[in-house]
Design a protein around this motif. Structure first.
Motif, PDB file in Angstrom:
ATOM      1  N   VAL A 319     -44.762 -18.379  37.114  1.00 18.97           N
ATOM      2  CA  VAL A 319     -43.803 -18.459  38.209  1.00 18.97           C
ATOM      3  C   VAL A 319     -43.066 -17.131  38.250  1.00 18.97           C
ATOM      4  O   VAL A 319     -42.437 -16.719  37.263  1.00 18.97           O
ATOM      5  N   GLY A 320     -43.170 -16.448  39.366  1.00 17.42           N
ATOM      6  CA  GLY A 320     -42.495 -15.172  39.533  1.00 17.42           C
ATOM      7  C   GLY A 320     -41.143 -15.356  40.197  1.00 17.42           C
ATOM      8  O   GLY A 320     -40.922 -16.302  40.953  1.00 17.42           O
ATOM      9  N   MET A 321     -40.221 -14.439  39.909  1.00 11.62           N
ATOM     10  CA  MET A 321     -38.875 -14.481  40.476  1.00 11.62           C
ATOM     11  C   MET A 321     -38.557 -13.123  41.103  1.00 11.62           C
ATOM     12  O   MET A 321     -38.758 -12.093  40.462  1.00 11.62           O
ATOM     13  N   SER A 322     -38.062 -13.148  42.343  1.00  5.70           N
ATOM     14  CA  SER A 322     -37.694 -11.912  43.023  1.00  5.70           C
ATOM     15  C   SER A 322     -36.185 -11.730  42.961  1.00  5.70           C
ATOM     16  O   SER A 322     -35.431 -12.385  43.691  1.00  5.70           O
ATOM     17  N   GLN A 323     -35.734 -10.831  42.104  1.00  2.00           N
ATOM     18  CA  GLN A 323     -34.298 -10.617  41.947  1.00  2.00           C
ATOM     19  C   GLN A 323     -33.672  -9.946  43.161  1.00  2.00           C
ATOM     20  O   GLN A 323     -32.472 -10.110  43.419  1.00  2.00           O
ATOM     21  N   GLU A 324     -34.478  -9.204  43.922  1.00  2.20           N
ATOM     22  CA  GLU A 324     -33.945  -8.578  45.132  1.00  2.20           C
ATOM     23  C   GLU A 324     -33.778  -9.602  46.246  1.00  2.20           C
ATOM     24  O   GLU A 324     -32.887  -9.484  47.085  1.00  2.20           O
ATOM     25  N   LYS A 325     -34.594 -10.621  46.244  1.00  2.35           N
ATOM     26  CA  LYS A 325     -34.550 -11.637  47.301  1.00  2.35           C
ATOM     27  C   LYS A 325     -33.417 -12.635  47.080  1.00  2.35           C
ATOM     28  O   LYS A 325     -32.834 -13.145  48.037  1.00  2.35           O
ATOM     29  N   ASN A 326     -33.113 -12.934  45.814  1.00  2.00           N
ATOM     30  CA  ASN A 326     -32.043 -13.893  45.493  1.00  2.00           C
ATOM     31  C   ASN A 326     -31.207 -13.308  44.357  1.00  2.00           C
ATOM     32  O   ASN A 326     -31.673 -13.235  43.213  1.00  2.00           O
ATOM     33  N   ALA A 327     -30.009 -12.893  44.654  1.00  2.00           N
ATOM     34  CA  ALA A 327     -29.152 -12.203  43.684  1.00  2.00           C
ATOM     35  C   ALA A 327     -28.854 -13.055  42.462  1.00  2.00           C
ATOM     36  O   ALA A 327     -28.622 -12.526  41.365  1.00  2.00           O
ATOM     37  N   ALA A 328     -28.854 -14.388  42.600  1.00  2.00           N
ATOM     38  CA  ALA A 328     -28.576 -15.254  41.454  1.00  2.00           C
ATOM     39  C   ALA A 328     -29.598 -15.050  40.348  1.00  2.00           C
ATOM     40  O   ALA A 328     -29.297 -15.230  39.158  1.00  2.00           O
ATOM     41  N   LEU A 329     -30.813 -14.654  40.727  1.00  2.00           N
ATOM     42  CA  LEU A 329     -31.879 -14.461  39.742  1.00  2.00           C
ATOM     43  C   LEU A 329     -31.660 -13.211  38.892  1.00  2.00           C
ATOM     44  O   LEU A 329     -32.372 -13.001  37.908  1.00  2.00           O
ATOM     45  N   LYS A 330     -30.683 -12.403  39.248  1.00  2.00           N
ATOM     46  CA  LYS A 330     -30.357 -11.253  38.409  1.00  2.00           C
ATOM     47  C   LYS A 330     -29.656 -11.683  37.120  1.00  2.00           C
ATOM     48  O   LYS A 330     -29.613 -10.925  36.148  1.00  2.00           O
ATOM     49  N   LYS A 331     -29.118 -12.893  37.105  1.00  2.00           N
ATOM     50  CA  LYS A 331     -28.408 -13.378  35.921  1.00  2.00           C
ATOM     51  C   LYS A 331     -29.405 -13.925  34.894  1.00  2.00           C
ATOM     52  O   LYS A 331     -30.183 -14.832  35.214  1.00  2.00           O
ATOM     53  N   THR A 472     -49.783  -4.652  34.452  1.00  2.00           N
ATOM     54  CA  THR A 472     -49.963  -4.942  35.867  1.00  2.00           C
ATOM     55  C   THR A 472     -48.625  -5.167  36.563  1.00  2.00           C
ATOM     56  O   THR A 472     -48.441  -4.778  37.715  1.00  2.00           O
ATOM     57  N   TRP A 473     -47.684  -5.793  35.868  1.00  2.00           N
ATOM     58  CA  TRP A 473     -46.420  -6.171  36.505  1.00  2.00           C
ATOM     59  C   TRP A 473     -45.207  -5.377  36.032  1.00  2.00           C
ATOM     60  O   TRP A 473     -44.269  -5.186  36.788  1.00  2.00           O
ATOM     61  N   PHE A 474     -45.228  -4.944  34.756  1.00  2.37           N
ATOM     62  CA  PHE A 474     -43.965  -4.547  34.148  1.00  2.37           C
ATOM     63  C   PHE A 474     -43.910  -3.097  33.683  1.00  2.37           C
ATOM     64  O   PHE A 474     -43.046  -2.724  32.897  1.00  2.37           O
ATOM     65  N   ALA A 475     -44.803  -2.253  34.177  1.00  2.00           N
ATOM     66  CA  ALA A 475     -44.788  -0.853  33.775  1.00  2.00           C
ATOM     67  C   ALA A 475     -43.682  -0.073  34.478  1.00  2.00           C
ATOM     68  O   ALA A 475     -43.205   0.939  33.971  1.00  2.00           O
ATOM     69  N   GLU A 476     -43.286  -0.550  35.641  1.00  2.00           N
ATOM     70  CA  GLU A 476     -42.265   0.128  36.439  1.00  2.00           C
ATOM     71  C   GLU A 476     -41.771  -0.842  37.505  1.00  2.00           C
ATOM     72  O   GLU A 476     -42.209  -1.996  37.557  1.00  2.00           O
ATOM     73  N   TYR A 477     -40.882  -0.383  38.331  1.00  6.81           N
ATOM     74  CA  TYR A 477     -40.360  -1.251  39.389  1.00  6.81           C
ATOM     75  C   TYR A 477     -41.495  -1.794  40.248  1.00  6.81           C
ATOM     76  O   TYR A 477     -42.391  -1.068  40.665  1.00  6.81           O
ATOM     77  N   ASP A 478     -41.460  -3.088  40.504  1.00  6.31           N
ATOM     78  CA  ASP A 478     -42.479  -3.765  41.294  1.00  6.31           C
ATOM     79  C   ASP A 478     -41.747  -4.702  42.259  1.00  6.31           C
ATOM     80  O   ASP A 478     -40.943  -5.538  41.834  1.00  6.31           O
ATOM     81  N   LYS A 479     -42.036  -4.585  43.554  1.00  7.21           N
ATOM     82  CA  LYS A 479     -41.341  -5.392  44.556  1.00  7.21           C
ATOM     83  C   LYS A 479     -41.521  -6.883  44.321  1.00  7.21           C
ATOM     84  O   LYS A 479     -40.659  -7.680  44.695  1.00  7.21           O
ATOM     85  N   GLN A 480     -42.633  -7.265  43.723  1.00  9.75           N
ATOM     86  CA  GLN A 480     -42.865  -8.676  43.470  1.00  9.75           C
ATOM     87  C   GLN A 480     -41.747  -9.281  42.628  1.00  9.75           C
ATOM     88  O   GLN A 480     -41.357 -10.435  42.830  1.00  9.75           O
ATOM     89  N   TRP A 481     -41.207  -8.477  41.674  1.00 14.10           N
ATOM     90  CA  TRP A 481     -40.186  -8.965  40.763  1.00 14.10           C
ATOM     91  C   TRP A 481     -38.792  -8.447  41.122  1.00 14.10           C
ATOM     92  O   TRP A 481     -37.798  -9.139  40.907  1.00 14.10           O
ATOM     93  N   GLY A 482     -38.732  -7.228  41.609  1.00 20.21           N
ATOM     94  CA  GLY A 482     -37.466  -6.670  42.072  1.00 20.21           C
ATOM     95  C   GLY A 482     -36.440  -6.428  40.986  1.00 20.21           C
ATOM     96  O   GLY A 482     -35.247  -6.645  41.200  1.00 20.21           O
ATOM     97  N   PHE A 483     -36.855  -5.970  39.811  1.00 18.95           N
ATOM     98  CA  PHE A 483     -35.884  -5.653  38.767  1.00 18.95           C
ATOM     99  C   PHE A 483     -36.163  -4.272  38.197  1.00 18.95           C
ATOM    100  O   PHE A 483     -37.292  -3.755  38.299  1.00 18.95           O
ATOM    101  N   LYS A 484     -35.139  -3.697  37.579  1.00 20.12           N
ATOM    102  CA  LYS A 484     -35.270  -2.413  36.901  1.00 20.12           C
ATOM    103  C   LYS A 484     -34.616  -2.556  35.535  1.00 20.12           C
ATOM    104  O   LYS A 484     -33.394  -2.647  35.430  1.00 20.12           O
TER     105      LYS A 484
END
Length: 556
Positions: A319-331, A472-484
């Motif tokens: 299950v992927g989470m987009s932190q840019e799409k929903n700010a609550a997921l940044k927590k 594939t997902w976590f080498a750098e910023y990826d829009k799918q996840w939206g985190f840094k």
């Protein structure tokens, strides 16, 4: 490899598929050859439509299942295994620094359009991809190029990764030298990818006359990639027709193929987007094989005389989470709450075939670099509620995307799996808004662009290296996840540039531990997918990477 319409639309398509099967929509199945009435057409039922006839524009298994029969890369994997083997390159080598790769190419290889294969053709392809502009630079279109080779000659978006591709030189007709700026754990495995398969230089010139376009998250792919006639590879089959109305792609044997010729003249991939529909089509004799057999159907099919080999586990569902799409997921507490809310063991028990396992990290335990020391998030509804309350998000609302009209090796029943996880999340007090989407291209494009707050996806490894999963997902910023997160990116960077395999494996373990402490999403499970064939078929060797070569197939 991965891929990203409403439920009502899905029902209509399913009804049409069943009706077409019942009425025998494809006359090709009944064609006879010149050898005493022997069947000369093999029909395979796939769970989803391909997205493109050009594999360079794709990232999904259904596209690659088709294109793999027509296009070849420099390298491939041994039949039925995950070790690299020669393909268009007979031999290959890398320098000690891992930055210069030399390929000794096969001679007397011809493209489907009559052009000759040589080192100049190899370089024409790599330079063509490197110089992509506009929508081609979207990660939804050039996903694999960016994953393996980074960005482009001129990046148009500051978030596009820095180019790692440096140059390709045709040293002579049979020797191509590809240079990169930094060593990468994606090489040499990346040279085996369908997305980096070699096209005819003549075809490339036609491709260059057309553009992909984008409107919001929606991608319009160039016409040449949607209609047979322009694409040209070197494989044992060539694409002859894409009948989208009948949801079929047809290929015919390429008689000038350099290697062992295909044993069957015609090959048809037919989309049947329900498990029951595929099983019934096989039982009725309308198709000769199909993929992603429902766990409950395996014993039934075997008792009826069908062949149902099971592949080894080489995938992950998450299950992927987009932190840019929903700010609550940044927590962190919110992400942890979601992880604790999902009952992974129940999902494995009720949805996956025998041999399925709950996941603790973003790679299966069959891949070197798997760690026994990652932080885990066992099912605990009460703890999930407590974490949400502590994060001031006890009234959390999330939009949860899931795909329709498809099943995947890691995801045999997407809607059923979604409903289980939705119920789990709601028990923890999370309000879930379902968002069903057609698999290709809608779901793939939207997910790739970070357009879903929560989504369910997975990955079947392209080659046997841990970086092909977590990198594939976590080498750098990826829009799918939206985190840094510097800790995650630094751990991946260290693993990527380490050229010693043993040291790199230990760095993968460290990276897995760092990723699961941060928790960008929730790894759910790994599954051994089954594939079925009629009793009169000599099937190809099944591949843990789902890279079956149908040129090996014959009728008994």
């Amino acid at each position: 490899m991965r891929i990203f319409k409403s439920r009502a639309a899905g029902a209509i398509v399913t009804a049409l598929a069943v009706a077409l099967i019942a009425t025998g929509c494809s006359s090709e199945r009944d064609k006879e050859g010149d050898s005493g009435g022997a069947k000369d057409t093999f029909v395979f039922g796939g769970p989803g439509d391909p997205g493109s006839l050009d594999p360079a524009l794709a990232s999904d298994g259904e596209t690659f299942r088709v294109t793999r029969q027509a296009f070849e890369a420099l390298l491939k994997h041994e039949p039925g295994g995950s070790e690299l083997a020669p393909a268009l390159a007979e031999k290959w080598s890398g320098n000690d620094a891992g930055t210069v790769w030399t390929f000794n190419l096969r001679k007397d290889v011809t493209f489907h359009d009559g052009e000759k294969f040589n080192a100049a053709a190899v370089c024409a392809n790599y330079d063509y991809w490197f110089n992509w502009t506009g929508t081609y630079q979207s990660s939804a279109v050039s996903y694999y190029w960016q994953t393996v080779m980074g960005g482009f000659a001129k990046n148009e978006d500051p978030e596009t990764p820095k180019a790692n591709y440096k140059s390709c030189t045709a040293k002579d007709d049979s020797t191509a030298v590809i240079e990169v700026n930094e060593p990468s754990a994606n090489l040499p495995g990346g040279f085996s990818l369908q997305a980096l398969a070699i096209h005819s230089p003549k075809a490339l010139k036609e491709y260059a006359k057309q553009d992909a376009t984008a409107k919001g998250d929606a991608i319009t792919y160039p016409k040449y990639s949607q209609v047979a006639g322009t694409v040209a590879g070197t494989g044992p089959y060539k694409v002859s027709e894409w009948n989208k109305g009948n949801k079929e792609v047809s290929l015919e044997r390429f008689d000038d193929y350099w290697g062992t010729k295909a044993k069957i003249k015609n090959l048809v991939f037919r989309t049947i987007d329900t498990e029951d529909g595929r099983r019934q089509a096989l039982q009725a004799g309308d198709i000769d094989g199909y993929d992603l057999v429902a766990p409950a159907d395996v014993k039934t099919l075997e008792s009826d005389g069908f062949q149902v080999p099971t592949r080894d586990v080489f995938n992950i569902f998450y299950v992927g989470m987009s932190q840019e799409k929903n700010a609550a997921l940044k927590k962190p507490e919110v992400r942890q709450a979601i992880a604790h809310a999902i009952d992974r063991e129940n999902l494995v028990k009720t949805q996956l075939p025998e041999g399925g396992v709950a996941a603790t990290q973003f790679m299966p335990d069959t891949v070197a670099g798997y760690s026994d020391k990652v932080k885990t998030y066992p099912f605990d509804t009460a703890k999930a509620k407590s974490l949400l309350k502590g994060a001031d998000e006890s009234a959390l609302k999330v939009e949860f995307c899931y795909p329709t009209e498809v099943t995947r090796p890691y995801m045999p029943a997407p809607q059923d799996m979604f409903e289980l996880m939705k119920a789990d999340l709601e028990k923890a007090g999370i309000t879930v808004t379902p968002k069903p989407m057609k698999w290709a291209p809608d779901y793939l494009d939207a997910t790739e662009a970070g357009g879903c707050e929560l989504h369910m996806l997975g990955w079947t490894g392209d080659f046997n290296d841990g970086y092909n999963f977590i990198g594939t997902w976590f080498a750098e910023y990826d829009k799918q996840w939206g985190f840094k997160d510097k800790g995650v990116f630094d751990a991946m960077k260290a693993a990527s540039i380490e050229t010693d395999p043993a040291k790199r494996t230990e760095l993968y373990k460290t990276a897995n531990e760092t990723i699961m402490a941060y928790l960008p999403g929730v790894p759910i499970s790994s599954s051994p997918p089954a594939i079925a064939f009629a009793d009169d078929v000599n099937p190809p060797k099944v591949s843990p990477l789902t890279q079956e070569n149908f040129a090996e197939t014959s009728f008994k």
